[in-house]
Write a protein that holds these residues in place. Structure first.
Motif, PDB file in Angstrom:
ATOM      1  N   ASP A 118      -3.392   1.907  -3.939  1.00 40.56           N
ATOM      2  CA  ASP A 118      -4.416   2.321  -2.987  1.00 40.56           C
ATOM      3  C   ASP A 118      -5.160   1.097  -2.445  1.00 40.56           C
ATOM      4  O   ASP A 118      -5.559   1.080  -1.294  1.00 40.56           O
ATOM      5  N   GLU A 119      -5.329   0.094  -3.281  1.00 39.78           N
ATOM      6  CA  GLU A 119      -6.013  -1.149  -2.908  1.00 39.78           C
ATOM      7  C   GLU A 119      -5.431  -2.289  -3.705  1.00 39.78           C
ATOM      8  O   GLU A 119      -4.839  -2.084  -4.763  1.00 39.78           O
TER       9      GLU A 119
ATOM     10  N   TYR B  78       0.826  -1.199   0.000  1.00 36.60           N
ATOM     11  CA  TYR B  78       0.000   0.000   0.000  1.00 36.60           C
ATOM     12  C   TYR B  78       0.865   1.255   0.000  1.00 36.60           C
ATOM     13  O   TYR B  78       1.824   1.356   0.755  1.00 36.60           O
TER      14      TYR B  78
END
Length: 70
Positions: A25-26, A9
């Motif tokens: 971000d994910e 991340y």
């Protein structure tokens, strides 16, 4: 390759031509297969998915395969 997802991340993502793409971000995983499928990038005003099979290296940054030049 084995890596803790939490360590990915926020990593910066560049393509193999050295162009900045975004940051992680994910990460979307397939629980059935137990492997990463898509990195979700945080870009100004949008979120974009990159197929995990396009990832060529993970270290201090993440490299993804650049598209073929036309």
């Amino acid at each position: 390759m084995v890596m803790e997802l939490s360590k990915m991340y926020g990593k910066l993502i560049y393509n193999t031509r050295g162009k900045y793409i975004g940051k992680v971000d994910e990460i979307v995983i397939d629980i059935k297969e137990g492997e990463g499928k898509v990195l979700i990038l945080a870009l100004p005003g949008e979120r974009v998915g990159v197929p995990y099979e396009k990832v060529t290296a993970v270290g201090d940054i993440i490299l993804v395969q650049a598209p073929e030049r036309k």
